[in-house]
Design a protein around this motif. Structure first.
Motif, PDB file in Angstrom:
ATOM      1  N   UNK A  15      36.271  33.595  30.179  1.00  0.00           N
ATOM      2  CA  UNK A  15      37.641  33.280  30.578  1.00  0.00           C
ATOM      3  C   UNK A  15      37.660  32.041  31.476  1.00  0.00           C
ATOM      4  N   UNK A  16      38.215  30.958  30.957  1.00  0.00           N
ATOM      5  CA  UNK A  16      38.400  29.751  31.760  1.00  0.00           C
ATOM      6  C   UNK A  16      39.800  29.718  32.356  1.00  0.00           C
ATOM      7  N   UNK A  17      40.666  30.591  31.871  1.00  0.00           N
ATOM      8  CA  UNK A  17      42.050  30.678  32.362  1.00  0.00           C
ATOM      9  C   UNK A  17      42.426  32.144  32.536  1.00  0.00           C
ATOM     10  N   UNK A  18      43.247  32.403  33.542  1.00  0.00           N
ATOM     11  CA  UNK A  18      43.713  33.758  33.824  1.00  0.00           C
ATOM     12  C   UNK A  18      45.144  33.679  34.360  1.00  0.00           C
ATOM     13  N   UNK A  19      45.768  34.841  34.472  1.00  0.00           N
ATOM     14  CA  UNK A  19      47.055  34.974  35.156  1.00  0.00           C
ATOM     15  C   UNK A  19      46.900  36.038  36.232  1.00  0.00           C
ATOM     16  N   UNK A  20      47.101  35.684  37.523  1.00  0.00           N
ATOM     17  CA  UNK A  20      47.449  34.345  38.009  1.00  0.00           C
ATOM     18  C   UNK A  20      46.299  33.360  37.827  1.00  0.00           C
ATOM     19  N   UNK A  21      46.595  32.103  38.149  1.00  0.00           N
ATOM     20  CA  UNK A  21      45.608  31.028  37.966  1.00  0.00           C
ATOM     21  C   UNK A  21      44.294  31.368  38.657  1.00  0.00           C
ATOM     22  N   UNK A  22      44.389  31.867  39.901  1.00  0.00           N
ATOM     23  CA  UNK A  22      43.219  32.378  40.625  1.00  0.00           C
ATOM     24  C   UNK A  22      43.425  33.878  40.790  1.00  0.00           C
ATOM     25  N   UNK A  23      42.511  34.662  40.265  1.00  0.00           N
ATOM     26  CA  UNK A  23      42.636  36.115  40.320  1.00  0.00           C
ATOM     27  C   UNK A  23      42.513  36.605  41.758  1.00  0.00           C
ATOM     28  N   UNK A  24      43.138  37.724  42.095  1.00  0.00           N
ATOM     29  CA  UNK A  24      42.950  38.315  43.427  1.00  0.00           C
ATOM     30  C   UNK A  24      41.475  38.627  43.671  1.00  0.00           C
ATOM     31  N   UNK A  25      41.069  38.555  44.915  1.00  0.00           N
ATOM     32  CA  UNK A  25      39.650  38.748  45.253  1.00  0.00           C
ATOM     33  C   UNK A  25      39.130  40.096  44.789  1.00  0.00           C
ATOM     34  N   UNK A  26      40.017  41.081  44.695  1.00  0.00           N
ATOM     35  CA  UNK A  26      39.577  42.418  44.308  1.00  0.00           C
ATOM     36  C   UNK A  26      39.539  42.629  42.794  1.00  0.00           C
ATOM     37  N   UNK A  27      39.880  41.609  42.011  1.00  0.00           N
ATOM     38  CA  UNK A  27      39.877  41.766  40.556  1.00  0.00           C
ATOM     39  C   UNK A  27      38.484  42.113  40.051  1.00  0.00           C
ATOM     40  N   UNK A  28      38.426  43.095  39.172  1.00  0.00           N
ATOM     41  CA  UNK A  28      37.138  43.536  38.643  1.00  0.00           C
ATOM     42  C   UNK A  28      36.587  42.578  37.583  1.00  0.00           C
ATOM     43  N   UNK A  29      37.390  41.596  37.178  1.00  0.00           N
ATOM     44  CA  UNK A  29      36.850  40.563  36.290  1.00  0.00           C
ATOM     45  C   UNK A  29      35.710  39.801  36.976  1.00  0.00           C
ATOM     46  N   UNK A  30      35.788  39.646  38.294  1.00  0.00           N
ATOM     47  CA  UNK A  30      34.749  38.914  39.030  1.00  0.00           C
ATOM     48  C   UNK A  30      33.393  39.610  38.946  1.00  0.00           C
ATOM     49  N   UNK A  31      33.407  40.914  39.005  1.00  0.00           N
ATOM     50  CA  UNK A  31      32.168  41.659  39.197  1.00  0.00           C
ATOM     51  C   UNK A  31      31.570  42.225  37.916  1.00  0.00           C
ATOM     52  N   UNK A  32      32.325  42.262  36.838  1.00  0.00           N
ATOM     53  CA  UNK A  32      31.775  42.900  35.646  1.00  0.00           C
ATOM     54  C   UNK A  32      30.739  42.004  34.972  1.00  0.00           C
ATOM     55  N   UNK A  33      29.578  42.564  34.635  1.00  0.00           N
ATOM     56  CA  UNK A  33      28.513  41.736  34.054  1.00  0.00           C
ATOM     57  C   UNK A  33      28.827  41.202  32.658  1.00  0.00           C
ATOM     58  N   UNK A  34      29.829  41.758  31.992  1.00  0.00           N
ATOM     59  CA  UNK A  34      30.177  41.282  30.649  1.00  0.00           C
ATOM     60  C   UNK A  34      31.191  40.142  30.671  1.00  0.00           C
TER      61      UNK A  34
END
Length: 337
Positions: free
Chosen positions: A270-289
């Motif tokens: 993912x080079x783009x998301x909504x919002x532009x910068x995800x909240x710090x707690x978003x699990x997209x940051x931490x998931x290994x996939x």
């Protein structure tokens, strides 16, 4: 008979001009055209801006250019062309430009090239399972038997699904042509003849997501495309598939995508998301996939000068009496970002 050179002015914030137009990029304008100033118009209502507008036949614009509306056109009686050294023109081209038949050009095609290059790199890495294998090596710090972990690794005869035969989508298709890949496309505006020229197969969106090893999204962000990759489509993605988004985050049901990723059988780039910068707690940051990048696929660094070259090239075509290569028409706005 003497030939009067057309006047060219720049219109954009100073920081945009510095980033996109290094001094050498403007040199080709001369001697065919008269560049009124190497400093851009930043405020159309300032005395300096008004003086340049009054003389300009051609306006080269960039990100952050003020709106060109009826009042600005009244102050620019000679203006016939606006050449945008970036992608979308929707933010600065007012209705009066279309009504007065000002010819508009965009560097969207030039900006599509680095996005396509990024996408192809990610497709190749995804099919080779490089990110997963690298992660395993970093965590185990010992020999990794890649083929045992991913017996399907490799790009030979894998299926790549392109959602949207846009400028970027078509560049991706062109760059994938030398690979031994099966490329399919879903786009309601792509004709059978165009698909044949591109060397791809047209399929439905449902068939594309259900049969592709990698799915890459290249549709424009329009009211009609919001959440076009919805939960039902995400559920149909093949186990082990990779989903790539370099378009816009709002085109995807992100909650459904995260839920599918967290089941462990889907990968996402993912080079783009909504919002532009995800909240710090978003699990997209931490998931290994998941591989997240901060909107870096588009023109950055020295790639910005390609867009300058595109706009300068259009200006030189005007000087030679040729048609614009990348003209934007008002009817295009319904189908482009």
């Amino acid at each position: 008979m003497s030939h009067t050179k057309l006047n060219v002015a720049l219109a954009m914030p100073a920081h945009t001009a510095r980033a996109v137009f290094p001094a050498r990029s403007l040199d080709p304008l001369e001697p065919a055209l008269n560049l009124l100033s190497r400093e851009p118009i930043q405020d159309f209502h300032s005395p300096e801006g008004r003086a340049l507008l009054e003389q300009a036949d051609i306006l080269i614009t960039g990100w952050g250019c003020p709106l060109i509306d009826e009042a600005i056109l009244d102050a620019a009686p000679r203006l016939r062309h606006v050449l945008h050294a970036a992608g979308s023109v929707k933010h600065h081209i007012g209705d009066a430009c279309w009504e007065r038949d000002i010819q508009i050009s965009s560097a969207a095609d030039a900006n599509a090239i680095p996005v396509a290059e990024y996408t192809v790199a990610m497709i190749v890495l995804a099919n080779k399972r490089i990110l997963q294998i690298a992660r395993a090596l970093h965590s185990t710090r010992t020999d990794v038997l890649a083929e045992q972990l991913f017996p399907d690794m490799g790009n030979y005869r894998k299926r790549v699904g392109i959602i949207g035969a846009s400028k970027i989508g078509r560049h991706v298709i062109r760059l994938l042509a030398p690979y031994d890949l099966d490329v399919v496309v879903s786009d309601p505006y792509l004709s059978a003849d165009e698909a044949a020229v591109l060397g791809v197969e047209r399929v439905t969106l449902e068939e594309l997501v259900a049969s592709s090893d990698v799915v890459s999204l290249h549709a424009p962000s329009l009211p009609s495309t919001r959440n076009m990759v919805h939960e039902g489509l995400i559920e149909r993605l093949q186990p082990g598939a990779t989903f790539i988004n370099t378009a816009r985050g709002e085109l995807v049901d992100q909650d459904a995508l995260l839920a599918r990723v967290e089941r462990g059988d889907l990968y996402a780039v993912l080079d783009v998301t909504t919002p532009w910068v995800l909240p710090a707690e978003s699990r997209f940051y931490s998931h290994p996939n998941v591989l997240l990048t901060p909107h870096v696929a588009g023109s950055l660094g020295n790639e910005l000068e390609r867009m300058a070259a595109s706009a300068v090239g259009e200006a030189l075509r005007i000087a030679r009496g040729e048609a614009l290569q990348f003209r934007v028409r008002v009817e295009d706005l319904a189908f482009t970002a």
